[in-house]
Structure formats: structure tokens, C-alpha cells
Design a protein around this motif. Structure first.
Motif, PDB file in Angstrom:
ATOM      1  N   GLN A 137       0.847  -1.182   0.000  1.00  0.00           N
ATOM      2  CA  GLN A 137       0.000   0.000   0.000  1.00  0.00           C
ATOM      3  C   GLN A 137       0.892   1.245   0.000  1.00  0.00           C
ATOM      4  O   GLN A 137       2.024   1.223   0.478  1.00  0.00           O
ATOM      5  CB  GLN A 137      -0.897   0.008   1.236  1.00  0.00           C
ATOM      6  N   CYS A 166       4.272  -0.894  -9.874  1.00  0.00           N
ATOM      7  CA  CYS A 166       4.622  -0.793  -8.462  1.00  0.00           C
ATOM      8  C   CYS A 166       5.845   0.112  -8.309  1.00  0.00           C
ATOM      9  O   CYS A 166       6.893  -0.138  -8.902  1.00  0.00           O
ATOM     10  CB  CYS A 166       4.917  -2.184  -7.901  1.00  0.00           C
ATOM     11  N   GLY A 222       3.606   2.495  -3.709  1.00  0.00           N
ATOM     12  CA  GLY A 222       2.578   1.546  -4.117  1.00  0.00           C
ATOM     13  C   GLY A 222       2.319   1.625  -5.618  1.00  0.00           C
ATOM     14  O   GLY A 222       3.170   2.060  -6.400  1.00  0.00           O
TER      15      GLY A 222
END
Length: 354
Positions: free
Chosen positions: A27, A56, A61
Motif C-alpha cells: 500500500q 509498483c 505503491g
């Protein structure tokens, strides 16, 4: 062998364009990497504009990144105690950079190698690595000094550092005289270049007596450095010189003793003189005497003109001679013709007296 795996295409929502099933992405959470900005967040490629993909980006994140145009600085300036090596073909987004410490140095935590990744903000991940020497090496360096025994530190004020390669300076406490070198050097074998000096106590002899004066001091055969004595003169004598002298560390007094100087009798009876700017008869002055160092102006008659001029003499230790031009009036002149006394004549013009 260093093996690093980096997930670039991460899991997105099921069925979304560009999604992949290889790995997962954290996250978005900013922390130790101290990122200033993160690219636009996303869940799939559809959330990104043209030429950007949902990839990513480390602690940022899933983010919209244009991997082909995002590059990190390369080459980097050489580190003081580290070596840089690029592990990827290019220095673009997601490229890996190895930082390895030189022998004898290590990163915080004891590691000697770390890997940094090229982020979406065009910066390498993590803080700038610092390779430092092990703590025990620093301790060993600090321990490399020359010993200073208590008898030295008690006897001297010491300036400087006793570490290897440095120098110190000595000065004796309480004014004693130092015997030996005032400076010393700590050598690589942790010994001093010269023997430590010694402080030798030095004394001054009894002060000299002063004629017509007194020495105010405790009677001793010798006086230590820093001791002070005072001088006083008897009544009607003037102190000429220091009122106080001090015993110096070299065993001598700070100044020669003073003199007690006598007053002078004014060598005039029937003529006025000038003392301290005032014209006076000698018999109006106390005891007709002036103190040592006082200036007295006598009056002399011009040899051709009926006018007078002054000639000044100074009292020195009981002696005050009238000037050669001065002539003491007779008793008859003083009694019968007081207005004709030389001290009462009109003053000569400046050009009349050479």
C-alpha cells in the motif's frame, strides 16, 4: 552473489487491463525513504493517461509511471568509502544499483552492501549510504595517546592534546621556574619525545633597605614568587620610585628599590620667587622649603635694561641652586628700596632675553 527480484507489474483488480498475477505491491506508505512526491496512484492501466502504466513504485505503491522516460542520476560521484555498480542494463525506472563498502568499512547495522532502486520520482530509493569504520577501530584510535602521570598534571598547567601526533605545552603552577623543554610531542609509539620538565621553586632575596625610608614586609630570609613588599618614606621626604615591588618567578624583584628624597631650602630671602605658578616670598612658604622635584623660578635683572626675567631651577634631593644670573638683594636694598627689587621690576619683553 547478490540476487535481487523486483516486482514491476503488480496485481490489479481481477480482469483489469495490464494486470498480472506475479507478486504483490505494498500500500502507498511514505516513511524512511523520505519521498517528496509520488506519481498518481492507480489500480490498473486504465487509471493512467497515455504512455503511462500502473506499476509498483516501492513505498508509493501502485502508481502511474512512464517507465521509458523515468531515469535516475547516473553515473554517481564516487563515494569516499564505497563503490557504486549498476545491476541493470539502464538507469531507468525500476533499475537496481548496488552500493558496496570498501574493506574495513560498513553500513549502519554492520552490512557491507545494499541495493537501491530507481523510483518514479527519478531518485534512487533509500537514504544516501554512509560507510564508516567499525566502532572498535575508532576506540583504538582514541586510545592512542601518551600517558601523563599525576605528578605531571599536578605540577603543571597543560595546554594541548596528549593524543598521538599532537603536542602539549607546559607552564608551572604557582609561578615556579620550569627546568626543561616547555613543549613536548606525543610519538607514534605512544611515548613523549622529551622527558617531562620539572618546576623548581625560586625565591627572591630580602629587599634592600632605603635611606630615610621603611620596608613594609614580613621579615624573611627569602620571599616566594608573587610576594609583594611596600616602601614608605620618613616625614618630609618624598618617595621617588615604585611604592610596591613583587617577587618574580625568576627570583628577582620587579623593580629596583625607590629613593626617599629630601626637601630643598629656597636659596633666596629678600626676593620673591614663583612656586607652582604663584609669586611668593620665601618666608611665606612652610619652613622656606620645597619638596623634591618642585620647580622654583628666580628673578634676574637684565644687564642693560631696567626689567626682570625668570630663570627656573628644580629641587633634587635637598639641593636647589639659584641660577647664575640671580643676585640676592642686600638688606638695605630690601628695606629702603623694596620697589626696586629685581622680583618687583617690570618683566622684560620676550625679545629682550635670549
Amino acid at each position: 552473489i547478490l540476487i535481487a527480484f523486483v516486482c514491476v507489474r503488480c496485481v490489479g483488480p481481477e480482469g483489469s487491463r495490464g494486470s498480472t498475477t506475479t507478486g504483490s505491491c505494498p500500500q502507498r506508505l511514505l516513511g524512511e525513504e523520505r519521498r517528496r512526491t509520488c506519481p498518481r496512484p492507480c489500480k490498473s492501466d486504465r487509471d493512467c493517461s497515455n504512455k503511462r502504466q500502473c506499476l509498483c513504485d516501492g513505498q508509493c505503491g501502485l502508481s502511474c509511471v512512464a517507465p521509458g522516460t523515468r531515469t535516475c542520476p547516473w553515473p554517481l560521484p564516487p563515494g569516499e568509502n564505497s563503490v557504486w555498480r549498476l545491476l541493470s542494463p539502464t538507469h531507468s525506472f525500476s533499475a537496481l544499483l548496488e552500493v558496496r563498502c570498501k574493506p574495513g568499512f560498513a553500513l549502519p547495522g554492520g552490512l557491507d552492501v545494499t541495493v537501491r532502486r530507481c523510483q518514479g520520482d527519478r531518485q534512487w530509493s533509500g537514504d544516501e549510504p554512509v560507510c564508516a569504520g567499525p566502532p572498535e577501530a575508532e576506540t583504538n584510535m582514541a586510545a592512542q595517546s601518551c600517558p601523563l602521570p599525576p605528578e605531571v598534571t599536578d605540577a603543571f598547567n597543560i595546554q594541548g592534546d596528549a593524543a598521538v601526533g599532537t603536542s602539549i605545552r607546559y607552564s608551572c603552577r604557582s609561578g615556579a621556574e620550569m627546568m626543561g623543554s616547555s613543549e613536548n610531542h606525543c610519538q607514534e609509539n605512544q611515548t613523549w619525545q622529551y622527558p617531562h620538565p620539572i618546576c623548581k621553586s625560586v625565591f627572591c632575596p630580602p629587599p634592600e633597605e632605603v635611606k630615610q625610608g621603611y620596608v613594609v614586609a614580613v621579615q624573611k630570609t627569602e620571599y616566594e614568587a608573587g610576594f609583594e613588599i611596600h616602601y614608605l618614606c620618613k616625614k618630609n621626604f618624598l618617595l621617588d620610585g615604585p611604592q610596591k615591588v613583587t617577587c618574580l618567578p625568576n627570583g628577582t624583584w620587579s623593580q629596583s628599590p625607590p629613593f626617599c628624597r629630601a626637601r630643598c631650602l629656597i636659596p633666596a630671602e629678600r626676593s620673591r620667587v614663583v612656586i607652582a605658578g604663584v609669586k611668593r616670598w620665601p618666608f611665606d612658604v612652610t619652613d622656606a622649603m620645597v619638596p623634591h622635584g618642585e620647580k622654583v623660578t628666580f628673578f634676574c635683572k637684565h644687564p642693560q635694561k631696567q626689567c626682570g626675567f625668570g630663570a627656573t631651577q628644580t629641587c633634587f634631593d635637598g639641593k636647589l641652586q639659584p641660577p647664575a644670573c640671580y643676585l640676592e638683594p642686600t638688606w638695605l636694598q630690601y628695606k629702603l628700596f623694596p620697589h626696586r627689587l629685581v622680583s618687583e621690576l617690570e618683566a622684560c619683553q620676550p625679545g629682550d632675553v635670549e
